[in-house]
Motif scaffolding. Structure first.
Motif, PDB file in Angstrom:
ATOM      1  N   THR A 252       0.852  -1.184   0.000  1.00  0.00           N
ATOM      2  CA  THR A 252       0.000   0.000   0.000  1.00  0.00           C
ATOM      3  C   THR A 252       0.887   1.232   0.000  1.00  0.00           C
ATOM      4  O   THR A 252       1.790   1.360   0.826  1.00  0.00           O
ATOM      5  N   THR A 255      -0.326   8.243  -2.152  1.00  0.00           N
ATOM      6  CA  THR A 255      -0.024   9.155  -3.245  1.00  0.00           C
ATOM      7  C   THR A 255      -0.814  10.450  -3.065  1.00  0.00           C
ATOM      8  O   THR A 255      -1.621  10.573  -2.138  1.00  0.00           O
ATOM      9  N   ASP A 257      -3.160  11.305  -4.745  1.00  0.00           N
ATOM     10  CA  ASP A 257      -4.567  11.002  -5.032  1.00  0.00           C
ATOM     11  C   ASP A 257      -5.169  10.019  -4.049  1.00  0.00           C
ATOM     12  O   ASP A 257      -6.245   9.458  -4.291  1.00  0.00           O
ATOM     13  N   GLU A 259      -4.591   6.558  -1.207  1.00  0.00           N
ATOM     14  CA  GLU A 259      -3.864   5.292  -1.116  1.00  0.00           C
ATOM     15  C   GLU A 259      -4.087   4.442  -2.361  1.00  0.00           C
ATOM     16  O   GLU A 259      -5.150   4.477  -2.978  1.00  0.00           O
ATOM     17  N   ARG A 260      -3.047   3.692  -2.687  1.00  0.00           N
ATOM     18  CA  ARG A 260      -3.082   2.810  -3.850  1.00  0.00           C
ATOM     19  C   ARG A 260      -2.422   1.489  -3.475  1.00  0.00           C
ATOM     20  O   ARG A 260      -1.435   1.482  -2.741  1.00  0.00           O
ATOM     21  N   GLN A 261      -2.958   0.402  -3.966  1.00  0.00           N
ATOM     22  CA  GLN A 261      -2.404  -0.911  -3.652  1.00  0.00           C
ATOM     23  C   GLN A 261      -1.750  -1.521  -4.883  1.00  0.00           C
ATOM     24  O   GLN A 261      -2.316  -1.505  -5.980  1.00  0.00           O
TER      25      GLN A 261
END
Length: 462
Positions: A252, A255, A257, A259-261
């Motif tokens: 995880t 960013t 924008d 959280e991104r996984q």
């Protein structure tokens, strides 16, 4: 236990520390050389020699796939990573053996074990085979180097985390390699494994790769990587790692924008290195460390304790083998020849062995402006160089920074085929105090990549 007396104790056998003991012994000194690991230090064992050997294999795979561009037909290209690893191991073993063969000198004792200070001029060695030895000398040189910084995010202990050493021991190509870090190490490994056949994602905490370089240089490197199918995420902070099924992991990242996984098969942490100072117990000797744990030295490489010196990466300077070797030059002059020598004002270049190579000597444009200098800047794309066109190696550019009034060359960067060799020509010109006009008017062989220097420096006449 009585201490054994020596004239000099050297801790570590990296690029500088492996040559200095030989010279001291030849000069008649009684020398103890202490090494806790394989001979040769980081460069020989886990740095330059193995990585550049593997990069050569990756480049050959890349070039083979490009055969059709040159009218050469090849079949499907695959990579046997176990065979690549064996070639790498053979190169490392040869380098180690070459050095070991030089150690049979009278007056030089190689001691296998881990050293620690017990006083300003006393050292205790925990021997590799068991037992202790106490050593004493009026001169001590520390060349203990650095190691990969451990990854400290939630869940890091729950998933396999590779570092720049362990990743070179894989025997199968990763399906999807996630690389953390955006310095000089991650682009080399990311591109290498992409060319071996991995999907690759680079995660950089900062807004761009290679923050020590100018923005245009950093972005050009990112473009090269993206052009080969590598995902480059900047302004992305890793916050958590966790298993995601058999032989899978989930990372995880935070960013701009949200959280991104990311899911991958392997995780490489290339987030920097830390000094090997803890085990040395430098406080027992009164040796000062900086806030990062590196040993503080003056321009003569002497620590806060007279007669105790440090060299190489453990001093926190430029982490390049050639700067470590120049530390050897400084200490050789002082300890062998009895002359004064200094690190002050030295021009330390560097090359990143991406393909094309990124190389630089001197100031960046940003650094020159920060110093308040009046400068001029010229850039030449590699596709304006005849040799680059002929060889199909047109990615990148050359960039020169000169003093506006005198034409003095302040800095040079190149992202291009054999960039390190091109940069070295300009570095020598800088050492020789040649100007931009001198480089513009010089005669270089046609058609060489270096011929582009004529065109680049001629731009200052416009």
């Amino acid at each position: 236990m009585a201490a054994e007396d020596y004239d000099v104790i050297v801790m570590g056998t990296s690029q500088g520390g492996r040559f200095l003991p030989l010279d001291l012994a030849k000069a008649g000194r009684r020398v103890a050389l202490v090494e806790r690991g394989p001979l040769g230090g980081v460069c020989v064992n886990t740095g330059c020699t193995p990585t550049k050997t593997m990069i050569a294999s990756a480049r050959l795979a890349y070039q083979a796939r490009r055969g059709a561009e040159y009218g050469v037909r090849t079949g499907p290209v695959s990579v046997d990573l176990a065979a690549v690893r064996e070639r790498k191991r053979d190169m490392v073993a040869g380098a180690r053996a070459g050095y070991a063969g030089r150690l049979g000198l009278d007056g030089l004792d190689l001691i296998a074990g881990e050293a620690r200070f017990t006083g300003p001029k006393t050292v205790e060695v925990a021997l590799t085979g068991g037992g202790l030895r106490q050593l004493r000398a009026p001169v001590i040189v520390v060349d203990a180097g650095t190691r990969p910084r451990p990854l400290e995010i939630d869940g890091a202990a729950e998933v396999p985390v590779l570092d720049s050493t362990s990743i070179m021991e894989l025997d199968e190509v990763p399906e999807h390699l996630i690389v953390l870090g955006g310095g000089y190490i991650s682009p080399e490994f990311g591109q290498m494994f992409r060319r071996f056949g991995s999907e690759v994602t680079i995660v950089q905490h900062g807004p761009r790769l290679m923050r020590a370089e100018d923005d245009d240089v950093s972005e050009a490197v990112a473009e090269v990587l993206r052009g080969e199918g590598i995902t480059v995420l900047t302004s992305a902070t890793p916050v958590r790692a966790e298993p995601a099924g058999e032989d899978r992991l989930r990372l995880t990242v935070r960013t701009e924008d949200g959280e991104r996984q990311l899911e991958g098969s392997h995780l490489l942490s290339a987030i920097g290195r830390v000094p090997n100072t803890e085990a040395l117990t430098p406080g027992e000797a009164g040796i000062r460390l900086d806030e990062r744990g590196f040993i503080e030295v003056d321009e003569h490489l002497e620590t806060s304790v007279p007669g105790v010196y440090a060299m190489g990466d453990i001093t926190g300077g430029a982490s390049f083998t050639h700067s470590s070797y120049d530390d050897y030059r400084v200490l050789h002059a002082q300890l062998v020849k009895g002359e004064k020598a200094s690190t002050r004002g030295r021009l330390v270049p560097h090359t990143v062995f991406t393909d094309p190579q990124l190389a630089r000597a001197g100031l960046t444009e940003r650094e020159a402006l920060a110093q308040g200098r009046e400068i001029r800047v010229a850039k030449l794309p590699m596709n304006a160089v005849v040799r680059a066109l002929e060889t199909g190696e047109t990615r990148g550019f050359m960039k020169a920074v000169v003093e506006a009034r005198t034409g003095e060359i302040l800095g040079f960067a190149v992202l291009g085929s054999e960039g390190g060799e091109i940069m070295t020509m300009v570095q020598v010109a800088m050492l020789g105090k040649l100007t931009a006009a001198d480089m513009a008017n010089a005669i270089f062989t046609h058609p060489l990549l270096a011929e582009g220097l004529n065109t680049l420096f001629s731009l200052f006449d416009e």
